[in-house]
Design an enzyme around this catalytic site. Structure first.
Site, mmCIF file in Angstrom:
data_model
loop_
_atom_site.group_PDB
_atom_site.id
_atom_site.type_symbol
_atom_site.label_atom_id
_atom_site.label_comp_id
_atom_site.label_asym_id
_atom_site.label_seq_id
_atom_site.Cartn_x
_atom_site.Cartn_y
_atom_site.Cartn_z
ATOM 1 N N TYR A 1 0.852 -1.196 0.000
ATOM 2 C CA TYR A 1 0.000 0.000 0.000
ATOM 3 C C TYR A 1 0.878 1.233 0.000
ATOM 4 C CZ TYR A 1 0.985 0.878 4.951
ATOM 5 O OH TYR A 1 1.602 1.146 6.143
ATOM 6 N N CYS A 2 0.252 2.366 -0.400
ATOM 7 C CA CYS A 2 0.961 3.638 -0.240
ATOM 8 C C CYS A 2 0.026 4.691 0.329
ATOM 9 C CB CYS A 2 1.713 4.079 -1.481
ATOM 10 S SG CYS A 2 0.774 4.226 -3.007
ATOM 11 N N ARG A 3 -0.024 5.876 -0.278
ATOM 12 C CA ARG A 3 -0.670 6.991 0.432
ATOM 13 C C ARG A 3 -2.179 7.010 0.314
ATOM 14 N NH1 ARG A 3 3.853 10.487 -2.363
ATOM 15 N NH2 ARG A 3 5.521 10.171 -0.861
#
Lengths: 223, 223
Positions: free
Chosen positions: B179-181
């Site tokens: 995952y990221c932002r």
DNA sequence: CAACTATTCAATAAAATTATTGAATAGTTG
DNA sequence: CAACTATTCAATAATTTTATTGAATAGTTG
């Protein structure tokens, strides 16, 4: 040289900012605020906002290009309306952001309200109780067509500009709670002042019709 | 001649539109999006957004004047940060409005995602279950400092630009969810592609850290 | 307190937004 | 289908926004 990621971001943010840009103009904000009440013609919108028809039309084009409003035709008139609830939601969160962070807004509202010497406003919860107990007259002071499209359950309609002449329709014995569109609608202040001057027991509702409806509190519509 | 009511409206809408206007620029949108991750220096913001320092500074002034960001000093650096949760809330509702109504945005996202051939994303609910069952490696591919400020509970941090060299730290047997932002952050796509190419069982998380945290799902922070 | 450095400011030119005017258009109605 | 009318368009000038450049500033650090 731009990477694919950079190009992607550029497009996305450019497109997203168009929406914000469309909202970023005083007149268009007022139009959105008005259209939250329902569909209106260009002419009506122009009258309400104090703009020329041509200028109003141009601003409506901007909103239409940003997909914030859509049109529908009835007879000779074109009605503009919001394209969805999320438009009002976005406008609300912007308004709340502004009201929370911008001292000028707070100042303007406080100062304008101070011009009227109307006591404290009643909250939605308190008003709901009173409505359910049946010991209050709820008075809708918006223009009549807005009342017909939707109003607080059991509210009666006397538009502000008719209040003076129709004031005798109301009882001096019962408490009256007046309301209009929302937190920025000041028709209600004038109404309460007028009523108080004539010896009625009048207060104003804290918020407005939209907020009442969004809470899921009881509403009704005519026709 | 303008009535008092008209003057009031003019001021209020003028002020409110300043907030929207401040958001109505691609670069400033990207800055807000970035600052939702936490405080950053002007230099860092400039690097992320691909602008010159001076230009970044000017845009930050605009946001500061609109009270959307505030500064705090640490050593030689000035850190910019959002002034409150409602700034992110407003930006979110604008983003959602844009993503719902603007076909260009949808097109750009779809097209960019299509460039990677990463299977389906996993939803927040599904990921939560897997995390609680302990049968998944959650991989945070954001820069390390963002990970330290807050991450999904039990996630491990390998920033995207280190993934290639540190890939052996991961197990090929267990499923990996990266995952990221947030929904606009595409680091995760590159990560999943890289992992898949090397024979790892990798998927991506539907949303991003911010959305996870706002749901009240378990998070942790280092230091 | 002198040197350093991250950030801001000021000036400018280019681009975009806005209000105004009057003409054009599209769509309805009799 | 001709007349009508609400709305839009086009052209213009005034204003505002934006990116760039290079200099100025304020605040820290040794």
């Amino acid at each position: 040289m731009k990477t694919a990621a950079r190009k992607f971001k550029d497009t996305v943010y450019a497109e997203l900012s168009k929406t914000a840009k469309a909202l970023g103009n005083p007149h268009r904000m007022e139009i959105i605020d008005l259209l939250a009440q329902g569909p209106f013609t260009v002419e009506t919108i122009a009258r309400y906002t104090g703009m020329t028809i041509a200028n109003t039309s141009q601003h409506l084009q901007v909103l239409k290009n940003a997909q914030l409003v859509a049109i529908s035709r009835k007879g000779n008139y074109i009605y503009y309306q919001l394209t969805g609830e999320n438009v009002y939601a976005a406008w609300t969160s912007l308004r709340e952001l502004g009201m929370a962070h911008n001292t000028e807004v707070k100042k303007a509202i406080d100062q304008y309200r101070k011009g009227f010497h109307n006591g404290d406003a009643i909250s939605a919860e308190a008003l709901l109780e009173k409505v359910q107990a049946g010991d209050v007259i709820v008075l809708d002071v918006r223009p009549e067509d807005e009342y017909h499209r939707g109003h607080i359950h059991q509210a009666i309609s006397i538009p502000l500009d008719q209040l003076q002449e129709r004031i005798r329709e109301l009882s001096k014995k019962q408490e009256i709670v007046a309301y209009c569109r929302g937190s920025l609608c000041m028709l209600v202040e004038e109404a309460v002042t007028l009523l108080t001057q004539h010896g009625y027991k009048a207060r104003k509702f804290d918020e407005g019709y939209m907020d009442w409806a969004l809470r899921g509190y009881p509403t009704a519509m005519t026709m």
